[in-house]
Write an enzyme that holds these catalytic residues in place. Sequence first.
Site, PDB file in Angstrom:
ATOM      1  N   SER A 458       0.848  -1.188   0.000  1.00  0.00           N
ATOM      2  CA  SER A 458       0.000   0.000   0.000  1.00  0.00           C
ATOM      3  C   SER A 458       0.886   1.242   0.000  1.00  0.00           C
ATOM      4  O   SER A 458       1.820   1.345   0.795  1.00  0.00           O
ATOM      5  CB  SER A 458      -0.893   0.013   1.248  1.00  0.00           C
ATOM      6  OG  SER A 458      -1.789  -1.073   1.244  1.00  0.00           O
ATOM      7  N   CYS A 685      -7.745  -1.487   6.907  1.00  0.00           N
ATOM      8  CA  CYS A 685      -6.555  -1.985   6.221  1.00  0.00           C
ATOM      9  C   CYS A 685      -5.714  -2.796   7.194  1.00  0.00           C
ATOM     10  O   CYS A 685      -5.480  -2.372   8.331  1.00  0.00           O
ATOM     11  CB  CYS A 685      -5.725  -0.821   5.669  1.00  0.00           C
ATOM     12  SG  CYS A 685      -4.255  -1.365   4.759  1.00  0.00           S
ATOM     13  N   ASP A 731      -8.845  -3.001   2.495  1.00  0.00           N
ATOM     14  CA  ASP A 731      -7.577  -3.298   1.830  1.00  0.00           C
ATOM     15  C   ASP A 731      -6.840  -4.215   2.802  1.00  0.00           C
ATOM     16  O   ASP A 731      -6.072  -3.762   3.646  1.00  0.00           O
ATOM     17  CB  ASP A 731      -6.790  -2.012   1.575  1.00  0.00           C
ATOM     18  CG  ASP A 731      -5.488  -2.262   0.821  1.00  0.00           C
ATOM     19  OD1 ASP A 731      -5.204  -3.431   0.505  1.00  0.00           O
ATOM     20  OD2 ASP A 731      -4.756  -1.291   0.569  1.00  0.00           O
ATOM     21  N   TRP A 733      -5.097  -8.269   3.917  1.00  0.00           N
ATOM     22  CA  TRP A 733      -4.293  -9.394   3.457  1.00  0.00           C
ATOM     23  C   TRP A 733      -4.202 -10.422   4.565  1.00  0.00           C
ATOM     24  O   TRP A 733      -4.456 -10.120   5.736  1.00  0.00           O
ATOM     25  CB  TRP A 733      -2.898  -8.919   3.052  1.00  0.00           C
ATOM     26  CG  TRP A 733      -2.175  -8.200   4.149  1.00  0.00           C
ATOM     27  CD1 TRP A 733      -1.441  -8.748   5.148  1.00  0.00           C
ATOM     28  CD2 TRP A 733      -2.139  -6.771   4.360  1.00  0.00           C
ATOM     29  NE1 TRP A 733      -0.936  -7.767   5.970  1.00  0.00           N
ATOM     30  CE2 TRP A 733      -1.343  -6.545   5.513  1.00  0.00           C
ATOM     31  CE3 TRP A 733      -2.673  -5.683   3.682  1.00  0.00           C
ATOM     32  CZ2 TRP A 733      -1.088  -5.270   6.006  1.00  0.00           C
ATOM     33  CZ3 TRP A 733      -2.414  -4.411   4.183  1.00  0.00           C
ATOM     34  CH2 TRP A 733      -1.633  -4.217   5.311  1.00  0.00           C
TER      35      TRP A 733
END
Length: 734
Positions: A458, A685, A731, A733
């Site tokens: 990012s 995020c 966003d 992961w």
Amino acid sequence: MAGVSSDVYILAFGVLAASLYLFRGSLFPAQSKPAAPLASRDAAGGGDPRNFVEKMKAGKKRIVIFYGSQTGTAEEYAIRLAKEAKSRFGLASLVCDPEEYDFDNLDQIPEDSCAIFVVATYGEGEPTDNSVQLLQNLSDDSFAFSNGDHKLEGLKYVVFGLGNRTYEHYNAMARKVDACLEAAGGKRIGERGEGDDDKSMEEDYLEWKEGMWKAFAEDMGVEEGVGSETPDFAVTELSSHAPEKVYLGELSARALTKVRGIHDAKNPFAAPITKAYELFSAGGDRNCVHVELNIEGSGITYQHGDHLGVWPSNPEVEVDRLLWVLGLGEKERREQVIGIESLDPALAKVPFPVPTTYETVLRHYIDISAVAGRQILGVLAKYAPTPEAEARLRQLTQDKEEFHEVVALGCLKLGEVLQLAAGNDLRAVPNGENTTAWKIPFDIVVSSIPRLQPRYYSISSSPKMYPGVVHITAVVLKYESESTKLPKKWVYGVGTNFLLNLKYAVNNETANVPLVTEAGSSEPASIAFPTYAIEGPRGSYLQDTIYKIPVHVRRSTFRLPTNPKSPVIMVGPGTGVAPFRGFVQERVALAKRTIDKNGPEGLAEWGRMTLFYGCRKATEDYLYRDEWPEYQAVLGDKLSLQVAFSRDGARKPDGSKIYVQDLIWDDRARIADEILVKKGYVYICGDAKNMSKAVEEVLARILGEAKGGSAEVEGAQEVKLLKERSRLLLDVWS
């Protein structure tokens, strides 16, 4: 005279109009379906290059495989399926990037053929960039195939999805494609496959494919065992070549020839590092690097919330290891120039530029640093140097539990597995004396190991505050292996340790780690702290004292609302704060312009930005701690920063740690008001497995109670609406 002149004009206009009508067919072709330009026609047969059915028939291929891939993994599995269809049944396949084809003739696939869809799910249940049109055509009932209707009666198809169970929309693309094909009258062969990247995509694929191939043989009327193992590539050692035309790690033809052009994922830009520094406190056992890159003059632009693709190389110890394992370790062998040609370009394209060298392929082009897959070990077993090595490799291939315990938990790369099977010492620095050579054809290495892909980070800056410069923030990945059958060792992430190497080089620092762990040490076994060829091919990534990194920008929808009056709630513990640093900088730059024009009262009606941030300790890993007060000095009460320290500071009454979701709950009245009344936006995020889910759950609880209901019903409905209206964006992961 005026009357005569008018008559002439009218007569001339009538003749012109009649001519246009009579010759309208040649002057203005029908626009119902755009004609393909001459340049796009197939030179060989004059066919339409976007017609996959024509290509199937011309190449006598009974299978067409479409892959929806964002990082290359789905393409890899598509090629694997094509290879297996050939080796099992002798059937040829056409492997297609769906972006390059039209789908109005999907109903024309012959009855004795089938279509396979290998599709990854990207972001929040979205199609990958190259499969957007495919999904639109399949899901739109008004889209007519060549039969004039949205019908695919009798179409035989197979679906394998790639997803991650930690995400809410697990394998959404595969499920959508399957549902659309079934609704249109298609007939699925076998079960729908769903791979879970959170555990083992490889094991999910291996388990699914056996049942699928059995159903495939029955539905397609073919027998297994009639195929043959044929190589995908022909590797040739070149004795005569121009050195300047040999790729030594360049990622594109333009990079090799130094010709200027557009910089993107196919032609990354070597961006100079202007600054690189450590964000964690000195003396700790973890690293987090901040890197600033100059992109002026590259043509690359970015917005806050975008991602930067960084192209690393493999660590030198793994390059050396595999070269020695393959019998290519000597200088003249590793530097041997080779050409590689695809024996079936429709099935497998050469995945990197050629001519090149053995060493270059292993360093820059294929991912030799990944944990070895179980299937490839079975392919390589017959090339074992001894019967014992072959037996050990076959055991790992056939015994799923043994493979998991030794290879998966031991985090063994391919070179390490082959060394282990041959009885070599994995703790020794590999060389010709301690590494047994395997006679593995290099074409098998090329076809079995996927391309080394960029790592995405990012972007942690705003172009409004830092024009011509892009920032990234990355925690360096290092952890211990967990196998109980092998000595523990340190495992290093490729991309982040590549960046750490560059940080050391930029600042002329030395990595403070032992090169070799002494026998008997309590520390995990480690050959070496990974070092990389950071100077790049032909030294092109080092200019005087300036290091460069090949990068490109990947666009994102993770964006601030255009209206600054909308409240913004940002949740980003750890390096999840990276894009929010860019968000805040974006607002600070806008605020400065507004204040210059209208004074401080120009911000009066702006919505508040609230950042919920979490880390371990204020003195250890509080990222950008010194910057936030500077931003607050500009934004005033329009920026609120709430920080949870999990290892120091306050605790809950029961003594448990406080995390970002706890801070959100404590501020629930304001959160509910900003979301439900002031129509605010929420951004999350970071970790998808735990943090993101916990935050969504507390949001559902807050909104459910505010609506006079429960988290499970009203709260879940509000969260769903926020996502549908793009007011809750993730966003994350795993």
